[in-house]
Design a protein around this motif. Structure first.
Motif, PDB file in Angstrom:
ATOM      1  N   MET A 170       0.264 -17.505  36.009  1.00  0.00           N
ATOM      2  CA  MET A 170       1.366 -16.671  35.531  1.00  0.00           C
ATOM      3  C   MET A 170       2.572 -17.539  35.240  1.00  0.00           C
ATOM      4  O   MET A 170       2.984 -18.334  36.086  1.00  0.00           O
ATOM      5  CB  MET A 170       1.735 -15.621  36.575  1.00  0.00           C
ATOM      6  CG  MET A 170       2.848 -14.698  36.140  1.00  0.00           C
ATOM      7  SD  MET A 170       3.093 -13.375  37.334  1.00  0.00           S
ATOM      8  CE  MET A 170       3.262 -12.000  36.192  1.00  0.00           C
ATOM      9  N   GLN A 171       3.100 -17.393  34.034  1.00  0.00           N
ATOM     10  CA  GLN A 171       4.365 -18.051  33.736  1.00  0.00           C
ATOM     11  C   GLN A 171       5.482 -17.160  34.277  1.00  0.00           C
ATOM     12  O   GLN A 171       5.404 -15.928  34.209  1.00  0.00           O
ATOM     13  CB  GLN A 171       4.562 -18.289  32.234  1.00  0.00           C
ATOM     14  CG  GLN A 171       5.810 -19.107  32.026  1.00  0.00           C
ATOM     15  CD  GLN A 171       6.186 -19.387  30.585  1.00  0.00           C
ATOM     16  OE1 GLN A 171       7.080 -20.156  30.375  1.00  0.00           O
ATOM     17  NE2 GLN A 171       5.545 -18.793  29.607  1.00  0.00           N
ATOM     18  N   HIS A 172       6.504 -17.792  34.818  1.00  0.00           N
ATOM     19  CA  HIS A 172       7.652 -17.050  35.347  1.00  0.00           C
ATOM     20  C   HIS A 172       8.184 -16.064  34.314  1.00  0.00           C
ATOM     21  O   HIS A 172       7.943 -16.193  33.111  1.00  0.00           O
ATOM     22  CB  HIS A 172       8.759 -18.020  35.765  1.00  0.00           C
ATOM     23  CG  HIS A 172       9.238 -18.866  34.619  1.00  0.00           C
ATOM     24  ND1 HIS A 172      10.118 -18.408  33.675  1.00  0.00           N
ATOM     25  CD2 HIS A 172       8.917 -20.131  34.260  1.00  0.00           C
ATOM     26  CE1 HIS A 172      10.346 -19.355  32.787  1.00  0.00           C
ATOM     27  NE2 HIS A 172       9.621 -20.424  33.116  1.00  0.00           N
ATOM     28  N   ARG A 186       3.348  -4.509  39.706  1.00  0.00           N
ATOM     29  CA  ARG A 186       2.761  -3.164  39.883  1.00  0.00           C
ATOM     30  C   ARG A 186       1.402  -3.091  39.208  1.00  0.00           C
ATOM     31  O   ARG A 186       0.447  -2.520  39.747  1.00  0.00           O
ATOM     32  CB  ARG A 186       3.699  -2.085  39.328  1.00  0.00           C
ATOM     33  CG  ARG A 186       4.795  -1.690  40.278  1.00  0.00           C
ATOM     34  CD  ARG A 186       5.497  -0.394  39.878  1.00  0.00           C
ATOM     35  NE  ARG A 186       6.167  -0.434  38.593  1.00  0.00           N
ATOM     36  CZ  ARG A 186       7.379  -0.934  38.380  1.00  0.00           C
ATOM     37  NH1 ARG A 186       8.062  -1.463  39.372  1.00  0.00           N
ATOM     38  NH2 ARG A 186       7.920  -0.906  37.185  1.00  0.00           N
ATOM     39  N   ALA A 187       1.293  -3.676  38.034  1.00  0.00           N
ATOM     40  CA  ALA A 187       0.008  -3.700  37.324  1.00  0.00           C
ATOM     41  C   ALA A 187      -1.033  -4.466  38.136  1.00  0.00           C
ATOM     42  O   ALA A 187      -2.188  -4.030  38.250  1.00  0.00           O
ATOM     43  CB  ALA A 187       0.172  -4.328  35.938  1.00  0.00           C
ATOM     44  N   GLY A 230       5.885 -13.958  31.984  1.00  0.00           N
ATOM     45  CA  GLY A 230       5.427 -12.738  32.628  1.00  0.00           C
ATOM     46  C   GLY A 230       3.994 -12.364  32.300  1.00  0.00           C
ATOM     47  O   GLY A 230       3.507 -11.347  32.771  1.00  0.00           O
ATOM     48  N   GLY A 231       3.290 -13.169  31.509  1.00  0.00           N
ATOM     49  CA  GLY A 231       1.876 -12.916  31.231  1.00  0.00           C
ATOM     50  C   GLY A 231       1.016 -13.378  32.396  1.00  0.00           C
ATOM     51  O   GLY A 231       1.425 -14.236  33.184  1.00  0.00           O
ATOM     52  N   LEU A 232      -0.182 -12.810  32.494  1.00  0.00           N
ATOM     53  CA  LEU A 232      -1.076 -13.118  33.613  1.00  0.00           C
ATOM     54  C   LEU A 232      -2.490 -13.363  33.093  1.00  0.00           C
ATOM     55  O   LEU A 232      -3.022 -12.553  32.335  1.00  0.00           O
ATOM     56  CB  LEU A 232      -1.070 -11.952  34.609  1.00  0.00           C
ATOM     57  CG  LEU A 232      -1.886 -12.102  35.887  1.00  0.00           C
ATOM     58  CD1 LEU A 232      -1.391 -13.269  36.740  1.00  0.00           C
ATOM     59  CD2 LEU A 232      -1.819 -10.798  36.692  1.00  0.00           C
ATOM     60  N   GLN A 261       1.062  -5.454  27.838  1.00  0.00           N
ATOM     61  CA  GLN A 261      -0.144  -4.824  28.409  1.00  0.00           C
ATOM     62  C   GLN A 261       0.060  -4.536  29.895  1.00  0.00           C
ATOM     63  O   GLN A 261      -0.349  -3.475  30.394  1.00  0.00           O
ATOM     64  CB  GLN A 261      -1.365  -5.699  28.181  1.00  0.00           C
ATOM     65  CG  GLN A 261      -1.758  -5.783  26.716  1.00  0.00           C
ATOM     66  CD  GLN A 261      -2.736  -6.918  26.443  1.00  0.00           C
ATOM     67  OE1 GLN A 261      -2.640  -8.008  27.025  1.00  0.00           O
ATOM     68  NE2 GLN A 261      -3.676  -6.671  25.544  1.00  0.00           N
ATOM     69  N   LEU A 262       0.667  -5.459  30.605  1.00  0.00           N
ATOM     70  CA  LEU A 262       0.934  -5.249  32.039  1.00  0.00           C
ATOM     71  C   LEU A 262       1.886  -4.071  32.254  1.00  0.00           C
ATOM     72  O   LEU A 262       1.732  -3.299  33.191  1.00  0.00           O
ATOM     73  CB  LEU A 262       1.481  -6.534  32.670  1.00  0.00           C
ATOM     74  CG  LEU A 262       0.476  -7.673  32.798  1.00  0.00           C
ATOM     75  CD1 LEU A 262       1.178  -9.008  33.042  1.00  0.00           C
ATOM     76  CD2 LEU A 262      -0.558  -7.387  33.869  1.00  0.00           C
ATOM     77  N   THR A 263       2.870  -3.928  31.351  1.00  0.00           N
ATOM     78  CA  THR A 263       3.784  -2.791  31.443  1.00  0.00           C
ATOM     79  C   THR A 263       3.047  -1.484  31.277  1.00  0.00           C
ATOM     80  O   THR A 263       3.264  -0.525  32.026  1.00  0.00           O
ATOM     81  CB  THR A 263       4.904  -2.916  30.381  1.00  0.00           C
ATOM     82  OG1 THR A 263       5.678  -4.083  30.671  1.00  0.00           O
ATOM     83  CG2 THR A 263       5.792  -1.691  30.345  1.00  0.00           C
ATOM     84  N   VAL A 264       2.148  -1.420  30.312  1.00  0.00           N
ATOM     85  CA  VAL A 264       1.350  -0.196  30.093  1.00  0.00           C
ATOM     86  C   VAL A 264       0.514   0.121  31.342  1.00  0.00           C
ATOM     87  O   VAL A 264       0.490   1.260  31.807  1.00  0.00           O
ATOM     88  CB  VAL A 264       0.447  -0.339  28.847  1.00  0.00           C
ATOM     89  CG1 VAL A 264      -0.562   0.806  28.754  1.00  0.00           C
ATOM     90  CG2 VAL A 264       1.292  -0.410  27.579  1.00  0.00           C
ATOM     91  N   ILE A 265      -0.126  -0.883  31.904  1.00  0.00           N
ATOM     92  CA  ILE A 265      -0.926  -0.673  33.125  1.00  0.00           C
ATOM     93  C   ILE A 265      -0.038  -0.197  34.266  1.00  0.00           C
ATOM     94  O   ILE A 265      -0.422   0.699  35.031  1.00  0.00           O
ATOM     95  CB  ILE A 265      -1.675  -1.974  33.506  1.00  0.00           C
ATOM     96  CG1 ILE A 265      -2.744  -2.299  32.450  1.00  0.00           C
ATOM     97  CG2 ILE A 265      -2.327  -1.834  34.899  1.00  0.00           C
ATOM     98  CD1 ILE A 265      -3.325  -3.700  32.588  1.00  0.00           C
TER      99      ILE A 265
END
Length: 162
Positions: free
Chosen positions: A6-8, A35-36, A131-133, A155-159
């Motif tokens: 994960m980048q900061h 949260r995701a 913020g990507g994982l 995508q993480l926000t949607v999840i």
């Protein structure tokens, strides 16, 4: 081993704060990503962070949301921005036997590490958004691993909203 990269999150500019902590937008971005991660059922046996404040803040938010003890976050220079991928991979190999780890760091080293895990010959350019994982699978006895998935901050926000 599952290796999560994960980048900061998005940080303040050097002009606003020379230490470049997470910006309010970056903090919200990482809270949603965390949260995701919880919704996805991610758990980590090791969380590793660069000593840069923006990475450490990101690691703390991710650890807290996924149930990893904040006091056990490993802070190391090995995952700073310009560290060679082989050195990071050697560091990871010291934890062979763990099932799932999270490394919070910076480009270009995270992208170079992903490339090193996924290819043995010609490096590929891999960008991980703020913020990507990414989840990679690697048997530490092998020379290559597999990309399981990469989720963008959107995508993480949607999840996180499910």
């Amino acid at each position: 081993m599952l290796i999560h990269l994960m980048q900061h999150g998005i940080c303040l500019s050097k002009e606003l704060d020379p230490n470049q902590p997470l910006s309010p937008v970056g903090r919200e971005q990482i809270e949603k990503a965390a949260r995701a991660a919880q919704i996805l059922g991610l758990h980590f046996e090791l969380v590793v962070s660069s000593p840069k404040i923006r990475a450490l803040e990101t690691a703390r938010i991710m650890a807290e949301q996924t149930g990893y003890p904040l006091a056990r976050i490993q802070v190391t220079e090995v995952v700073k921005a310009m560290i060679p991928a082989r050195k990071i991979l050697d560091y990871i190999r010291d934890y062979n036997g763990l099932e799932s780890i999270l490394i919070v760091g910076h480009l270009p080293s995270l992208g170079a590490l992903a490339s090193h895990i996924l290819t043995t010959k010609t490096p590929v350019d891999i960008a991980i958004e703020n913020g990507g994982l990414m989840q990679l699978q690697m048997d530490m006895k092998e020379t290559c691993g597999t990309l399981n998935w990469y989720l963008t901050p959107t995508q993480l926000t949607v999840i996180s909203q499910s």
